[in-house]
Structure formats: C-alpha cells, structure tokens
Design a protein around this motif. Structure first.
Motif, PDB file in Angstrom:
ATOM      1  N   ILE A 191     -17.545  53.734 -44.764  1.00  0.00           N
ATOM      2  CA  ILE A 191     -17.002  54.981 -44.215  1.00  0.00           C
ATOM      3  C   ILE A 191     -17.820  55.431 -43.015  1.00  0.00           C
ATOM      4  O   ILE A 191     -17.270  55.773 -41.971  1.00  0.00           O
ATOM      5  CB  ILE A 191     -16.924  56.077 -45.299  1.00  0.00           C
ATOM      6  N   GLU A 192     -19.141  55.405 -43.145  1.00  0.00           N
ATOM      7  CA  GLU A 192     -19.990  55.762 -42.011  1.00  0.00           C
ATOM      8  C   GLU A 192     -19.778  54.790 -40.853  1.00  0.00           C
ATOM      9  O   GLU A 192     -19.709  55.188 -39.686  1.00  0.00           O
ATOM     10  CB  GLU A 192     -21.456  55.788 -42.413  1.00  0.00           C
ATOM     11  N   LEU A 193     -19.665  53.506 -41.167  1.00  0.00           N
ATOM     12  CA  LEU A 193     -19.415  52.509 -40.131  1.00  0.00           C
ATOM     13  C   LEU A 193     -18.106  52.796 -39.402  1.00  0.00           C
ATOM     14  O   LEU A 193     -18.043  52.734 -38.175  1.00  0.00           O
ATOM     15  CB  LEU A 193     -19.391  51.102 -40.744  1.00  0.00           C
ATOM     16  N   ALA A 194     -17.072  53.142 -40.144  1.00  0.00           N
ATOM     17  CA  ALA A 194     -15.779  53.450 -39.520  1.00  0.00           C
ATOM     18  C   ALA A 194     -15.871  54.696 -38.645  1.00  0.00           C
ATOM     19  O   ALA A 194     -15.258  54.764 -37.580  1.00  0.00           O
ATOM     20  CB  ALA A 194     -14.709  53.620 -40.593  1.00  0.00           C
ATOM     21  N   GLN A 195     -16.635  55.690 -39.102  1.00  0.00           N
ATOM     22  CA  GLN A 195     -16.824  56.896 -38.289  1.00  0.00           C
ATOM     23  C   GLN A 195     -17.520  56.543 -36.982  1.00  0.00           C
ATOM     24  O   GLN A 195     -17.118  57.001 -35.911  1.00  0.00           O
ATOM     25  CB  GLN A 195     -17.641  57.937 -39.062  1.00  0.00           C
ATOM     26  N   ARG A 196     -18.541  55.716 -37.053  1.00  0.00           N
ATOM     27  CA  ARG A 196     -19.270  55.305 -35.848  1.00  0.00           C
ATOM     28  C   ARG A 196     -18.379  54.431 -34.965  1.00  0.00           C
ATOM     29  O   ARG A 196     -18.432  54.516 -33.745  1.00  0.00           O
ATOM     30  CB  ARG A 196     -20.549  54.559 -36.228  1.00  0.00           C
ATOM     31  N   CYS A 197     -17.556  53.597 -35.588  1.00  0.00           N
ATOM     32  CA  CYS A 197     -16.622  52.755 -34.848  1.00  0.00           C
ATOM     33  C   CYS A 197     -15.674  53.610 -34.018  1.00  0.00           C
ATOM     34  O   CYS A 197     -15.403  53.299 -32.854  1.00  0.00           O
ATOM     35  CB  CYS A 197     -15.829  51.874 -35.820  1.00  0.00           C
ATOM     36  N   SER A 198     -15.187  54.697 -34.597  1.00  0.00           N
ATOM     37  CA  SER A 198     -14.256  55.561 -33.855  1.00  0.00           C
ATOM     38  C   SER A 198     -14.925  56.196 -32.638  1.00  0.00           C
ATOM     39  O   SER A 198     -14.256  56.522 -31.660  1.00  0.00           O
ATOM     40  CB  SER A 198     -13.656  56.635 -34.762  1.00  0.00           C
ATOM     41  N   ALA A 236     -18.209  37.758 -38.819  1.00  0.00           N
ATOM     42  CA  ALA A 236     -18.546  38.311 -40.124  1.00  0.00           C
ATOM     43  C   ALA A 236     -20.028  38.668 -40.202  1.00  0.00           C
ATOM     44  O   ALA A 236     -20.879  37.903 -39.768  1.00  0.00           O
ATOM     45  CB  ALA A 236     -18.194  37.313 -41.222  1.00  0.00           C
ATOM     46  N   VAL A 237     -20.297  39.853 -40.753  1.00  0.00           N
ATOM     47  CA  VAL A 237     -21.662  40.327 -40.969  1.00  0.00           C
ATOM     48  C   VAL A 237     -21.776  40.865 -42.391  1.00  0.00           C
ATOM     49  O   VAL A 237     -20.771  41.173 -43.029  1.00  0.00           O
ATOM     50  CB  VAL A 237     -22.063  41.413 -39.945  1.00  0.00           C
ATOM     51  N   ASP A 238     -23.026  40.999 -42.850  1.00  0.00           N
ATOM     52  CA  ASP A 238     -23.216  41.397 -44.247  1.00  0.00           C
ATOM     53  C   ASP A 238     -23.558  42.870 -44.448  1.00  0.00           C
ATOM     54  O   ASP A 238     -23.829  43.289 -45.561  1.00  0.00           O
ATOM     55  CB  ASP A 238     -24.274  40.518 -44.912  1.00  0.00           C
ATOM     56  N   ARG A 239     -23.529  43.660 -43.386  1.00  0.00           N
ATOM     57  CA  ARG A 239     -23.826  45.098 -43.535  1.00  0.00           C
ATOM     58  C   ARG A 239     -23.375  45.871 -42.302  1.00  0.00           C
ATOM     59  O   ARG A 239     -23.235  45.317 -41.214  1.00  0.00           O
ATOM     60  CB  ARG A 239     -25.305  45.321 -43.798  1.00  0.00           C
ATOM     61  N   GLY A 240     -23.182  47.156 -42.502  1.00  0.00           N
ATOM     62  CA  GLY A 240     -22.727  48.013 -41.418  1.00  0.00           C
ATOM     63  C   GLY A 240     -23.691  48.101 -40.256  1.00  0.00           C
ATOM     64  O   GLY A 240     -23.281  48.179 -39.104  1.00  0.00           O
ATOM     65  N   THR A 241     -24.988  48.074 -40.566  1.00  0.00           N
ATOM     66  CA  THR A 241     -25.979  48.176 -39.487  1.00  0.00           C
ATOM     67  C   THR A 241     -25.952  46.941 -38.579  1.00  0.00           C
ATOM     68  O   THR A 241     -26.368  47.016 -37.432  1.00  0.00           O
ATOM     69  CB  THR A 241     -27.398  48.379 -40.051  1.00  0.00           C
ATOM     70  N   MET A 242     -25.457  45.824 -39.082  1.00  0.00           N
ATOM     71  CA  MET A 242     -25.304  44.644 -38.229  1.00  0.00           C
ATOM     72  C   MET A 242     -23.982  44.700 -37.457  1.00  0.00           C
ATOM     73  O   MET A 242     -23.865  44.125 -36.377  1.00  0.00           O
ATOM     74  CB  MET A 242     -25.364  43.364 -39.064  1.00  0.00           C
ATOM     75  N   ALA A 243     -22.996  45.369 -38.016  1.00  0.00           N
ATOM     76  CA  ALA A 243     -21.683  45.464 -37.379  1.00  0.00           C
ATOM     77  C   ALA A 243     -21.694  46.424 -36.194  1.00  0.00           C
ATOM     78  O   ALA A 243     -21.025  46.175 -35.181  1.00  0.00           O
ATOM     79  CB  ALA A 243     -20.637  45.921 -38.397  1.00  0.00           C
ATOM     80  N   LEU A 244     -22.432  47.498 -36.302  1.00  0.00           N
ATOM     81  CA  LEU A 244     -22.404  48.534 -35.271  1.00  0.00           C
ATOM     82  C   LEU A 244     -22.746  48.027 -33.873  1.00  0.00           C
ATOM     83  O   LEU A 244     -21.998  48.295 -32.925  1.00  0.00           O
ATOM     84  CB  LEU A 244     -23.296  49.713 -35.676  1.00  0.00           C
ATOM     85  N   PRO A 245     -23.824  47.261 -33.676  1.00  0.00           N
ATOM     86  CA  PRO A 245     -24.108  46.763 -32.327  1.00  0.00           C
ATOM     87  C   PRO A 245     -23.002  45.852 -31.788  1.00  0.00           C
ATOM     88  O   PRO A 245     -22.727  45.842 -30.587  1.00  0.00           O
ATOM     89  CB  PRO A 245     -25.417  45.984 -32.477  1.00  0.00           C
ATOM     90  N   LEU A 276     -15.573  41.591 -39.555  1.00  0.00           N
ATOM     91  CA  LEU A 276     -15.595  41.719 -41.010  1.00  0.00           C
ATOM     92  C   LEU A 276     -16.994  42.122 -41.456  1.00  0.00           C
ATOM     93  O   LEU A 276     -17.969  41.425 -41.169  1.00  0.00           O
ATOM     94  CB  LEU A 276     -15.204  40.380 -41.652  1.00  0.00           C
ATOM     95  N   ALA A 277     -17.094  43.249 -42.149  1.00  0.00           N
ATOM     96  CA  ALA A 277     -18.367  43.710 -42.712  1.00  0.00           C
ATOM     97  C   ALA A 277     -18.212  43.718 -44.230  1.00  0.00           C
ATOM     98  O   ALA A 277     -17.498  44.552 -44.779  1.00  0.00           O
ATOM     99  CB  ALA A 277     -18.717  45.099 -42.189  1.00  0.00           C
ATOM    100  N   GLU A 278     -18.861  42.761 -44.866  1.00  0.00           N
ATOM    101  CA  GLU A 278     -18.765  42.586 -46.325  1.00  0.00           C
ATOM    102  C   GLU A 278     -20.110  42.068 -46.822  1.00  0.00           C
ATOM    103  O   GLU A 278     -20.588  41.040 -46.346  1.00  0.00           O
ATOM    104  CB  GLU A 278     -17.641  41.599 -46.648  1.00  0.00           C
ATOM    105  N   ASP A 279     -20.721  42.783 -47.771  1.00  0.00           N
ATOM    106  CA  ASP A 279     -22.060  42.403 -48.220  1.00  0.00           C
ATOM    107  C   ASP A 279     -22.075  41.254 -49.218  1.00  0.00           C
ATOM    108  O   ASP A 279     -23.087  40.586 -49.369  1.00  0.00           O
ATOM    109  CB  ASP A 279     -22.813  43.613 -48.779  1.00  0.00           C
ATOM    110  N   ASP A 280     -20.986  40.979 -49.877  1.00  0.00           N
ATOM    111  CA  ASP A 280     -20.937  39.874 -50.827  1.00  0.00           C
ATOM    112  C   ASP A 280     -20.679  38.570 -50.064  1.00  0.00           C
ATOM    113  O   ASP A 280     -19.635  38.403 -49.437  1.00  0.00           O
ATOM    114  CB  ASP A 280     -19.829  40.122 -51.856  1.00  0.00           C
ATOM    115  N   GLU A 281     -21.647  37.656 -50.139  1.00  0.00           N
ATOM    116  CA  GLU A 281     -21.583  36.430 -49.335  1.00  0.00           C
ATOM    117  C   GLU A 281     -20.348  35.586 -49.639  1.00  0.00           C
ATOM    118  O   GLU A 281     -19.672  35.106 -48.730  1.00  0.00           O
ATOM    119  CB  GLU A 281     -22.853  35.603 -49.562  1.00  0.00           C
ATOM    120  N   ALA A 282     -20.038  35.405 -50.908  1.00  0.00           N
ATOM    121  CA  ALA A 282     -18.881  34.586 -51.283  1.00  0.00           C
ATOM    122  C   ALA A 282     -17.583  35.227 -50.799  1.00  0.00           C
ATOM    123  O   ALA A 282     -16.704  34.547 -50.260  1.00  0.00           O
ATOM    124  CB  ALA A 282     -18.853  34.367 -52.791  1.00  0.00           C
TER     125      ALA A 282
END
Length: 124
Positions: free
Chosen positions: A61-68, A30-39, A6-12
C-alpha cells in the motif's frame, strides 16, 4: 510491450508469477520488496505495478502511494493472501485492483489484459 514491475517477497511466488507473465508476452522486472521497487519506479517507465500487500520494509500500500507520486501513469494491482489488510481505514490506499490468493495464473493474466485492453486495441 507492456512493462510490469512485480514486487513480491516470496521467492517461489515471484518466480512463478514472473514466468507466467513473461509467457503471456509481458516484460517483467521482479523485486523482493517495496524499497527495491521504488527506485525502479522513479527511473523507469512501467505500465503496471503488481505488488503483494504484505512485504518487509515497505508494504504494498505504501509502495502504491509512492508510485502514484513518482510514476502517476503506472497502474496498480495488488496480490494478497490477506484481503482485509487492503481495507485498513487508517491509510488511504490508491485506486487499484486486488487479486486475492490463491488464484489461477490464467486469472492473473486475464486481469492484466483487462487493465490494458484500451491501450492494446489502440496499438493494433
């Protein structure tokens, strides 16, 4: 067990979604940004990337592209309050389900279940 990143920047919202998915029986990281999700996508095997579209540093969208590229078997679902953002014509968005905020947690869990119906019926 199905593993969700889960990549979501809103903590709540991140805590709320994590708890609901864990209560439904999913393993959630769960992470708060795409740059943390990618690794994590590069190092782990996730069944689903559940990502907000609008986030700092790297949007969903960029994260999903990198995920693929780094984890092609990982399915993608976007959650967003800005549905129009997902339709930008200047960028090619990967094939993904889009769930627009606000949504009920039950709807989220049902959409995740639908994505994995075949996988779950095979494992029964």
């Amino acid at each position: 067990m199905i593993r969700i990143l889960l990549a979501e920047d809103d903590e709540a919202m991140r805590a709320y979604l994590s708890r609901a998915l864990e209560n439904a029986g999913y393993e959630v990281y769960a992470v708060d940004r795409g740059t943390m999700a990618l690794p994590l996508l590069e190092d782990g095997e996730f069944d689903l990337l559940l990502s907000d579209i609008v986030m700092p540093e790297m949007d969903g969208i960029e994260l999903a592209q990198r995920c693929s590229e780094v984890s092609p078997r990982t399915k993608v679902m976007f959650i967003t309050g800005f549905a129009a953002v997902s339709l930008r014509s200047n960028r090619e968005a990967p094939q993904a389900k889009v769930l627009s905020k606000p949504f009920h947690l039950r709807d989220l869990v049902l959409e995740v279940e639908r994505m994995f119906e075949d996988a779950q019926s095979v494992s029964l």
